[in-house]
Write a protein that holds these residues in place. Structure first.
Motif, mmCIF file in Angstrom:
data_model
loop_
_atom_site.group_PDB
_atom_site.id
_atom_site.type_symbol
_atom_site.label_atom_id
_atom_site.label_comp_id
_atom_site.label_asym_id
_atom_site.label_seq_id
_atom_site.Cartn_x
_atom_site.Cartn_y
_atom_site.Cartn_z
ATOM 1 N N MET A 15 0.831 -1.203 0.000
ATOM 2 C CA MET A 15 0.000 0.000 0.000
ATOM 3 C C MET A 15 0.867 1.256 0.000
ATOM 4 O O MET A 15 0.562 2.222 -0.708
ATOM 5 N N SER A 18 2.143 1.686 -3.439
ATOM 6 C CA SER A 18 1.074 2.160 -4.318
ATOM 7 C C SER A 18 0.801 3.647 -4.132
ATOM 8 O O SER A 18 0.605 4.375 -5.101
ATOM 9 N N ARG A 32 -2.629 -1.211 -9.625
ATOM 10 C CA ARG A 32 -3.863 -0.445 -9.485
ATOM 11 C C ARG A 32 -5.063 -1.386 -9.441
ATOM 12 O O ARG A 32 -5.961 -1.223 -8.610
ATOM 13 N N ASP A 35 -5.160 -3.041 -6.063
ATOM 14 C CA ASP A 35 -5.606 -2.109 -5.025
ATOM 15 C C ASP A 35 -7.116 -1.908 -5.075
ATOM 16 O O ASP A 35 -7.782 -1.895 -4.042
ATOM 17 N N PHE A 36 -7.669 -1.736 -6.266
ATOM 18 C CA PHE A 36 -9.108 -1.513 -6.388
ATOM 19 C C PHE A 36 -9.909 -2.777 -6.103
ATOM 20 O O PHE A 36 -11.029 -2.703 -5.622
ATOM 21 N N GLY A 39 -8.050 -3.953 -2.004
ATOM 22 C CA GLY A 39 -7.697 -2.976 -0.977
ATOM 23 C C GLY A 39 -8.916 -2.274 -0.408
ATOM 24 O O GLY A 39 -9.966 -2.209 -1.034
ATOM 25 N N LYS A 40 -8.761 -1.757 0.793
ATOM 26 C CA LYS A 40 -9.828 -0.986 1.428
ATOM 27 C C LYS A 40 -9.565 0.501 1.165
ATOM 28 O O LYS A 40 -8.464 0.989 1.432
ATOM 29 N N PRO A 41 -10.563 1.220 0.677
ATOM 30 C CA PRO A 41 -10.357 2.638 0.382
ATOM 31 C C PRO A 41 -9.893 3.445 1.589
ATOM 32 O O PRO A 41 -9.060 4.344 1.450
ATOM 33 N N SER A 42 -10.409 3.126 2.768
ATOM 34 C CA SER A 42 -10.039 3.893 3.954
ATOM 35 C C SER A 42 -8.537 3.804 4.236
ATOM 36 O O SER A 42 -7.926 4.782 4.664
ATOM 37 N N HIS A 43 -7.925 2.663 3.962
ATOM 38 C CA HIS A 43 -6.490 2.512 4.179
ATOM 39 C C HIS A 43 -5.703 3.413 3.236
ATOM 40 O O HIS A 43 -4.736 4.054 3.645
ATOM 41 N N PHE A 44 -6.123 3.445 1.974
ATOM 42 C CA PHE A 44 -5.411 4.264 0.994
ATOM 43 C C PHE A 44 -5.636 5.752 1.247
ATOM 44 O O PHE A 44 -4.731 6.564 1.059
ATOM 45 N N ILE A 45 -6.825 6.123 1.695
ATOM 46 C CA ILE A 45 -7.106 7.523 2.010
ATOM 47 C C ILE A 45 -6.226 7.970 3.181
ATOM 48 O O ILE A 45 -5.605 9.035 3.137
#
Length: 72
Positions: A15, A18, A32, A35-36, A39-45
């Motif tokens: 992450m 990325s 990508r 990740d989509f 992956g969890k969006p909250s982690h990337f945010i």
């Protein structure tokens, strides 16, 4: 180097990689898609916000250092 992780969530290192690659605009399509898909969006945010804060503080520090040595 990384083991094939078709159905696994990305690791913290993946992450971070990325987020850094996305910040530079060089994210690969394979990463990508991983990740989509997994992956969890909250982690990337959260990592994106953290990256932005660290990047901003680094630039602030560099500018202050340059101004200090310039005698301003």
């Amino acid at each position: 180097m990384d083991e094939p992780s078709e159905n696994k969530a990305p690791t913290l290192w993946q992450m971070l990689h990325s987020v850094g690659a996305a910040a530079l605009g060089v994210q690969s399509g394979k990463n990508r898609a991983r990740d989509f898909t997994h992956g969890k969006p909250s982690h990337f945010i959260l990592l994106g916000i953290l990256f932005t804060v660290i990047f901003g503080l680094t630039l602030y520090g560099i500018v202050n250092l340059v101004l200090y040595f310039a005698g301003v």
